[in-house]
Design a protein around this motif. Structure first.
Motif, PDB file in Angstrom:
ATOM      1  N   PRO A   1       0.753  -0.566  -0.239  1.00 34.53           N
ATOM      2  CA  PRO A   1      -0.015  -0.053  -0.115  1.00 34.53           C
ATOM      3  C   PRO A   1       0.839   0.982  -0.257  1.00 34.53           C
ATOM      4  N   ARG A   2       0.710   1.909  -0.637  1.00 43.66           N
ATOM      5  CA  ARG A   2       1.252   3.402  -1.286  1.00 43.66           C
ATOM      6  C   ARG A   2       1.367   4.175   1.004  1.00 43.66           C
ATOM      7  N   LYS A   3       1.691   5.018   0.756  1.00 42.38           N
ATOM      8  CA  LYS A   3       1.528   6.249   1.805  1.00 42.38           C
ATOM      9  C   LYS A   3       1.252   7.094   1.867  1.00 42.38           C
ATOM     10  N   GLU A   4       1.686   7.074   0.298  1.00 45.98           N
ATOM     11  CA  GLU A   4       1.200   9.088  -0.039  1.00 45.98           C
ATOM     12  C   GLU A   4       0.995   9.056  -1.542  1.00 45.98           C
ATOM     13  N   ARG A   5       0.598   9.373  -2.563  1.00 43.58           N
ATOM     14  CA  ARG A   5       0.054   9.959  -3.288  1.00 43.58           C
ATOM     15  C   ARG A   5       1.711   9.773  -4.438  1.00 43.58           C
ATOM     16  N   TRP A   6       1.411   8.835  -5.219  1.00 44.88           N
ATOM     17  CA  TRP A   6       2.318   8.758  -6.254  1.00 44.88           C
ATOM     18  C   TRP A   6       1.808   9.500  -7.766  1.00 44.88           C
ATOM     19  N   TYR A   7       2.465   9.861  -8.141  1.00 45.63           N
ATOM     20  CA  TYR A   7       1.883  10.480  -9.877  1.00 45.63           C
ATOM     21  C   TYR A   7       0.462  10.205  -9.550  1.00 45.63           C
ATOM     22  N   GLY A   8      -0.833  11.008  -8.379  1.00 42.02           N
ATOM     23  CA  GLY A   8      -2.065  10.641  -8.626  1.00 42.02           C
ATOM     24  C   GLY A   8      -2.132   9.815  -7.324  1.00 42.02           C
ATOM     25  N   SER A   9      -2.060   8.520  -7.374  1.00 46.19           N
ATOM     26  CA  SER A   9      -2.200   6.868  -7.191  1.00 46.19           C
ATOM     27  C   SER A   9      -2.041   7.240  -5.665  1.00 46.19           C
ATOM     28  N   LEU A  10      -3.138   6.936  -4.221  1.00 47.16           N
ATOM     29  CA  LEU A  10      -2.580   6.232  -3.268  1.00 47.16           C
ATOM     30  C   LEU A  10      -3.663   5.014  -3.170  1.00 47.16           C
ATOM     31  N   GLY A  11      -2.952   4.163  -4.404  1.00 48.43           N
ATOM     32  CA  GLY A  11      -3.076   2.625  -4.207  1.00 48.43           C
ATOM     33  C   GLY A  11      -2.287   1.498  -3.646  1.00 48.43           C
ATOM     34  N   MET A  12      -1.648   0.906  -4.471  1.00 47.92           N
ATOM     35  CA  MET A  12      -1.080   0.198  -4.127  1.00 47.92           C
ATOM     36  C   MET A  12      -0.126  -0.638  -5.608  1.00 47.92           C
ATOM     37  N   TYR A  13       1.091  -1.266  -4.992  1.00 50.39           N
ATOM     38  CA  TYR A  13       2.027  -1.720  -6.188  1.00 50.39           C
ATOM     39  C   TYR A  13       3.138  -2.685  -5.612  1.00 50.39           C
ATOM     40  N   ASN A  14       3.559  -3.153  -6.992  1.00 55.46           N
ATOM     41  CA  ASN A  14       4.522  -4.082  -6.551  1.00 55.46           C
ATOM     42  C   ASN A  14       6.065  -4.224  -7.144  1.00 55.46           C
ATOM     43  N   PRO A  15       7.245  -3.765  -6.800  1.00 53.45           N
ATOM     44  CA  PRO A  15       8.126  -3.173  -8.036  1.00 53.45           C
ATOM     45  C   PRO A  15       8.893  -4.256  -8.708  1.00 53.45           C
ATOM     46  N   GLY A  16       8.473  -5.885  -8.217  1.00 53.38           N
ATOM     47  CA  GLY A  16       9.004  -6.967  -9.033  1.00 53.38           C
ATOM     48  C   GLY A  16      10.750  -6.976  -8.470  1.00 53.38           C
ATOM     49  N   ALA A  17      10.635  -6.659  -7.486  1.00 51.40           N
ATOM     50  CA  ALA A  17      12.693  -6.712  -7.033  1.00 51.40           C
ATOM     51  C   ALA A  17      12.946  -8.084  -7.282  1.00 51.40           C
ATOM     52  N   TYR A  18      14.097  -8.409  -7.786  1.00 48.72           N
ATOM     53  CA  TYR A  18      14.950  -9.772  -8.722  1.00 48.72           C
ATOM     54  C   TYR A  18      16.376  -9.831  -7.903  1.00 48.72           C
ATOM     55  N   ILE A  19      16.690 -10.275  -7.705  1.00 50.59           N
ATOM     56  CA  ILE A  19      17.901 -10.738  -7.402  1.00 50.59           C
ATOM     57  C   ILE A  19      18.578 -12.001  -8.267  1.00 50.59           C
ATOM     58  N   GLU A  20      19.225 -12.608  -9.341  1.00 53.32           N
ATOM     59  CA  GLU A  20      19.004 -14.148  -9.927  1.00 53.32           C
ATOM     60  C   GLU A  20      19.913 -15.010  -8.775  1.00 53.32           C
ATOM     61  N   GLY A  21      18.823 -15.816  -8.337  1.00 48.94           N
ATOM     62  CA  GLY A  21      19.156 -16.340  -7.140  1.00 48.94           C
ATOM     63  C   GLY A  21      19.019 -16.558  -5.372  1.00 48.94           C
ATOM     64  N   GLU A  22      18.983 -15.199  -5.482  1.00 54.09           N
ATOM     65  CA  GLU A  22      18.915 -14.581  -4.502  1.00 54.09           C
ATOM     66  C   GLU A  22      17.406 -14.506  -4.218  1.00 54.09           C
ATOM     67  N   LEU A  23      16.706 -13.356  -4.468  1.00 49.30           N
ATOM     68  CA  LEU A  23      15.863 -13.244  -4.379  1.00 49.30           C
ATOM     69  C   LEU A  23      14.675 -12.910  -6.149  1.00 49.30           C
ATOM     70  N   GLU A  24      14.545 -13.741  -6.299  1.00 46.67           N
ATOM     71  CA  GLU A  24      13.465 -13.986  -7.433  1.00 46.67           C
ATOM     72  C   GLU A  24      12.104 -14.657  -7.328  1.00 46.67           C
ATOM     73  N   GLN A  25      11.583 -13.432  -7.332  1.00 45.00           N
ATOM     74  CA  GLN A  25      10.053 -12.934  -7.284  1.00 45.00           C
ATOM     75  C   GLN A  25       8.621 -14.376  -7.750  1.00 45.00           C
ATOM     76  N   TRP A  26       9.292 -14.585  -9.094  1.00 44.47           N
ATOM     77  CA  TRP A  26       8.449 -15.474  -9.905  1.00 44.47           C
ATOM     78  C   TRP A  26       8.919 -17.190 -10.302  1.00 44.47           C
ATOM     79  N   LYS A  27       8.468 -18.352 -10.265  1.00 44.75           N
ATOM     80  CA  LYS A  27       9.048 -19.516 -10.859  1.00 44.75           C
ATOM     81  C   LYS A  27       9.128 -18.855 -11.998  1.00 44.75           C
ATOM     82  N   GLU A  28       9.576 -18.962 -13.494  1.00 48.06           N
ATOM     83  CA  GLU A  28       9.210 -18.982 -14.574  1.00 48.06           C
ATOM     84  C   GLU A  28       8.015 -19.418 -15.362  1.00 48.06           C
TER      85      GLU A  28
END
Length: 220
Positions: free
Chosen positions: A69-96
């Motif tokens: 959830p956003r804590k302040e407006r970001w380009y007009g949105s006070l909704g929610m997001y996921n930035p898709g953080a990724y480090i190969e072999g360490e922080l992989e969001q999804w199985k391919e």
């Protein structure tokens, strides 16, 4: 590289460990709500789970994540997001799946005082993800990068799914007609718990171009 490291640091520090619901934000979906749509990039179904859980179904498979959830407006949105953080072999969001290993997603309400401004914003914002929208103001879009499955599987950068879900409100009410709408491209299931036909609009006008800090420093 700086952009990637920044996203990862934010992810490690800020990511909720589960679909907490204590934060208030301008969400579009409620639990069990489902949106299916088609644009030039393919077919997509977005399903809301508990709290901030969202599932994405495309090309015969489903992957899920927890939005932030956003804590302040970001380009007009006070909704929610996921930035898709990724480090190969360490922080992989999804199985391919379909050459995709990560997802960058947004969801939120978009508040306007008239439909002319709303449609102008949709057309300005929606080119990359090929936004489609219906007369009641539900706006959705998706893209896959790189575009071809072959390139997603062989590229150095992880294949990425991008999905946006927005609900336009005009003075706190859903519109009845929007120029350029494609009602047939979107199917929505609203569960009995859905209660956002009207919402309390923001007290101050929303600037959909406003960023709360100088984002350009991350792109140097």
């Amino acid at each position: 590289m700086k952009i990637w490291i920044t996203a990862v640091v934010i992810a490690l520090v800020s990511a909720p460990s589960h679909a907490e619901t204590s934060n208030r934000c301008e969400a579009v979906m409620v639990e069990d709500m489902r949106i299916t749509f088609t644009n030039s990039h393919g077919d997509m179904t977005v399903t809301a789970g508990k709290g901030f859980e969202r599932s994405y179904t495309w090309a015969g498979g489903t992957r899920s994540l927890v939005m932030w959830p956003r804590k302040e407006r970001w380009y007009g949105s006070l909704g929610m997001y996921n930035p898709g953080a990724y480090i190969e072999g360490e922080l992989e969001q999804w199985k391919e799946h379909d050459g995709i290993k990560r997802c960058v997603a947004e969801e939120g309400q978009r508040h306007f005082t008239n439909t002319t401004d709303a449609v102008a914003w949709i057309r300005k914002r929606g080119a990359r993800l090929d936004y489609v929208y219906n007369d009641s103001g539900l706006v959705v879009g998706m893209d896959k990068q790189p575009p071809s499955l072959e390139d997603r599987k062989k590229g150095d950068f992880p294949g990425t799914l991008l999905v946006d879900v927005w609900q336009v409100y005009i003075n706190g009410k859903k519109p009845e007609k929007l120029e350029g709408s494609r009602n047939s491209a979107i199917t929505v299931y609203y569960p009995p718990s859905y209660d956002m036909q009207t919402v309390e609009p923001p007290k101050e006008p929303v600037d959909h171009d406003y960023c709360p800090f100088d984002a350009s420093k991350f792109f140097k």
